[in-house]
Write a protein that holds these residues in place. Structure first.
Motif, PDB file in Angstrom:
ATOM      1  N   GLY A  55       0.877  -1.151  -0.073  1.00 45.26           N
ATOM      2  CA  GLY A  55      -0.018   0.005  -0.037  1.00 45.26           C
ATOM      3  C   GLY A  55       0.840   1.238   0.017  1.00 45.26           C
ATOM      4  N   GLU A  56       1.848   1.282   0.955  1.00 44.50           N
ATOM      5  CA  GLU A  56       2.973   2.495   0.964  1.00 44.50           C
ATOM      6  C   GLU A  56       3.525   2.476  -0.537  1.00 44.50           C
ATOM      7  OE1 GLU A  56       5.611   2.402   4.118  1.00 44.50           O
ATOM      8  OE2 GLU A  56       3.887   1.722   5.581  1.00 44.50           O
ATOM      9  N   ALA A  57       4.043   1.559  -1.025  1.00 37.01           N
ATOM     10  CA  ALA A  57       4.844   1.690  -2.263  1.00 37.01           C
ATOM     11  C   ALA A  57       3.765   2.171  -3.331  1.00 37.01           C
ATOM     12  CB  ALA A  57       5.122   0.122  -2.764  1.00 37.01           C
ATOM     13  N   LYS A  58       2.435   1.791  -3.267  1.00 39.15           N
ATOM     14  CA  LYS A  58       1.557   2.020  -4.428  1.00 39.15           C
ATOM     15  C   LYS A  58       1.312   3.777  -4.133  1.00 39.15           C
ATOM     16  CE  LYS A  58      -1.142  -1.922  -5.363  1.00 39.15           C
ATOM     17  NZ  LYS A  58      -2.406  -2.751  -5.167  1.00 39.15           N
ATOM     18  N   ASN A  59       1.116   4.147  -2.801  1.00 39.05           N
ATOM     19  CA  ASN A  59       0.970   5.363  -2.517  1.00 39.05           C
ATOM     20  C   ASN A  59       2.109   6.392  -2.996  1.00 39.05           C
ATOM     21  OD1 ASN A  59       0.030   7.801  -1.390  1.00 39.05           O
ATOM     22  ND2 ASN A  59       0.805   7.444   0.456  1.00 39.05           N
ATOM     23  N   TYR A  60       3.331   5.969  -2.807  1.00 38.30           N
ATOM     24  CA  TYR A  60       4.635   6.549  -3.402  1.00 38.30           C
ATOM     25  C   TYR A  60       4.756   6.605  -4.861  1.00 38.30           C
ATOM     26  CZ  TYR A  60       6.661   6.605   1.546  1.00 38.30           C
ATOM     27  OH  TYR A  60       6.833   6.908   2.762  1.00 38.30           O
ATOM     28  N   GLY A  61       4.039   5.437  -5.593  1.00 35.35           N
ATOM     29  CA  GLY A  61       4.011   5.431  -6.859  1.00 35.35           C
ATOM     30  C   GLY A  61       3.061   6.492  -7.485  1.00 35.35           C
ATOM     31  N   GLU A  62       1.648   6.385  -6.692  1.00 39.71           N
ATOM     32  CA  GLU A  62       1.172   7.549  -7.266  1.00 39.71           C
ATOM     33  C   GLU A  62       1.356   8.910  -7.095  1.00 39.71           C
ATOM     34  OE1 GLU A  62      -2.061   7.175  -8.729  1.00 39.71           O
ATOM     35  OE2 GLU A  62      -1.370   5.122  -8.914  1.00 39.71           O
ATOM     36  N   GLN A  63       2.064   9.240  -5.880  1.00 41.06           N
ATOM     37  CA  GLN A  63       2.489  10.618  -5.521  1.00 41.06           C
ATOM     38  C   GLN A  63       3.651  10.961  -6.800  1.00 41.06           C
ATOM     39  OE1 GLN A  63       4.005  10.697  -1.779  1.00 41.06           O
ATOM     40  NE2 GLN A  63       2.325  10.705  -0.612  1.00 41.06           N
ATOM     41  N   ALA A  64       4.610   9.877  -7.212  1.00 45.48           N
ATOM     42  CA  ALA A  64       5.584  10.185  -7.959  1.00 45.48           C
ATOM     43  C   ALA A  64       4.866  10.195  -9.444  1.00 45.48           C
ATOM     44  CB  ALA A  64       6.595   8.976  -8.011  1.00 45.48           C
ATOM     45  N   ARG A  65       3.890   9.500  -9.864  1.00 40.22           N
ATOM     46  CA  ARG A  65       3.309   9.766 -10.863  1.00 40.22           C
ATOM     47  C   ARG A  65       2.817  11.188 -11.289  1.00 40.22           C
ATOM     48  NH1 ARG A  65       1.423   4.501 -12.522  1.00 40.22           N
ATOM     49  NH2 ARG A  65       0.836   4.680 -10.327  1.00 40.22           N
ATOM     50  N   GLY A  66       2.154  11.612  -9.889  1.00 44.54           N
ATOM     51  CA  GLY A  66       1.484  12.975  -9.987  1.00 44.54           C
ATOM     52  C   GLY A  66       2.510  14.243 -10.276  1.00 44.54           C
ATOM     53  N   VAL A  73       3.771  18.691 -17.389  1.00 47.76           N
ATOM     54  CA  VAL A  73       3.037  19.939 -17.629  1.00 47.76           C
ATOM     55  C   VAL A  73       3.813  21.407 -17.546  1.00 47.76           C
ATOM     56  CG1 VAL A  73       1.153  21.359 -17.072  1.00 47.76           C
ATOM     57  CG2 VAL A  73       0.626  19.067 -17.077  1.00 47.76           C
ATOM     58  N   GLU A  74       4.554  21.320 -16.706  1.00 46.76           N
ATOM     59  CA  GLU A  74       5.530  22.672 -16.398  1.00 46.76           C
ATOM     60  C   GLU A  74       6.733  22.588 -17.717  1.00 46.76           C
ATOM     61  OE1 GLU A  74       8.427  23.609 -12.453  1.00 46.76           O
ATOM     62  OE2 GLU A  74       6.349  23.168 -12.056  1.00 46.76           O
ATOM     63  N   GLY A  75       7.125  21.578 -17.637  1.00 46.47           N
ATOM     64  CA  GLY A  75       8.315  21.438 -18.774  1.00 46.47           C
ATOM     65  C   GLY A  75       7.580  21.707 -20.455  1.00 46.47           C
ATOM     66  N   LYS A  76       6.350  21.380 -20.451  1.00 45.19           N
ATOM     67  CA  LYS A  76       5.594  21.712 -21.805  1.00 45.19           C
ATOM     68  C   LYS A  76       5.341  23.299 -21.907  1.00 45.19           C
ATOM     69  CE  LYS A  76       1.262  21.757 -23.436  1.00 45.19           C
ATOM     70  NZ  LYS A  76       0.250  21.676 -23.143  1.00 45.19           N
ATOM     71  N   LYS A  77       4.931  23.648 -20.690  1.00 45.43           N
ATOM     72  CA  LYS A  77       4.893  25.159 -20.842  1.00 45.43           C
ATOM     73  C   LYS A  77       6.149  26.008 -21.042  1.00 45.43           C
ATOM     74  CE  LYS A  77       2.597  28.889 -19.836  1.00 45.43           C
ATOM     75  NZ  LYS A  77       2.102  29.857 -20.980  1.00 45.43           N
ATOM     76  N   VAL A  78       7.049  25.576 -20.245  1.00 44.63           N
ATOM     77  CA  VAL A  78       8.424  26.272 -20.576  1.00 44.63           C
ATOM     78  C   VAL A  78       8.860  26.051 -22.022  1.00 44.63           C
ATOM     79  CG1 VAL A  78      11.175  26.248 -19.912  1.00 44.63           C
ATOM     80  CG2 VAL A  78       9.213  26.248 -18.098  1.00 44.63           C
ATOM     81  N   THR A  79       8.698  25.059 -22.630  1.00 45.86           N
ATOM     82  CA  THR A  79       9.205  24.765 -24.048  1.00 45.86           C
ATOM     83  C   THR A  79       8.527  25.467 -25.063  1.00 45.86           C
ATOM     84  OG1 THR A  79       9.884  22.333 -23.410  1.00 45.86           O
ATOM     85  CG2 THR A  79       9.452  23.031 -25.586  1.00 45.86           C
TER      86      THR A  79
END
Length: 166
Positions: A55-66, A73-79
């Motif tokens: 569960g913790e690993a999934k939570n960290y994975g979701e946070q990393a994905r977010g 999105v930020e990189g796209k805007k800068v580009t």
């Protein structure tokens, strides 16, 4: 020597032996039951811990994905902003190019400026997911071109960072 055991003595010995044997069997059964209970408890605890860690690993994975999504999105805007700025700079220098090199080269600069502005607008209009899908498709269709572009981009980035150090 001693006298041979009599029949009542043998019967008593057999009774005691059988009682001891039954007691040993009961003790073995009790030990087995206790071992099974301990194993079951340990197994349950291990499974619960495993589920917690999963569960913790999934939570960290979701946070990393977010976070990766936010950075994309930020990189796209800068580009897109950088491409638009470059297009504006090229367009703004077109009159100077007309004067110094001739109108034909100024037209090239204006065309390049338009292409850069259009590219920036197209990138801005697409989502990060659409861009990544298009990139995957392009890589599937032309892996050689993708490797070449990656090499050119890597070279340019290296030059930019090398230029910043001096």
């Amino acid at each position: 020597m001693g006298s041979a055991p009599t029949s009542p003595q043998v019967a008593e010995a057999k009774t005691r032996f059988n009682a001891a044997l039954e007691e040993a069997k009961a003790g073995a059964m009790a030990l087995r039951t206790e071992a099974e209970n301990r194993f079951s408890n340990a197994s349950g605890q291990a499974k619960a811990k495993s589920n917690d860690l999963l569960g913790e690993a999934k939570n960290y994975g979701e946070q990393a994905r977010g976070k990766a999504g936010e950075l994309a999105v930020e990189g796209k805007k800068v580009t897109t902003d950088a491409i638009a700025s470059l297009g504006k700079v090229v367009g703004d220098t077109a009159p100077q190019i007309d004067e110094k090199l001739g109108e034909q080269y100024g037209d090239y600069a204006r065309k390049a400026s338009r292409v850069l502005q259009e590219t920036s607008a197209k990138l801005d209009a697409k989502s990060v997911d659409e861009l990544s899908d298009e990139a995957r498709e392009m890589i599937r269709k032309s892996p050689g071109v993708a490797v070449g572009l990656a090499a050119v981009v890597g070279f340019l980035v290296a030059r930019m960072f090398r230029g910043n150090r001096s």
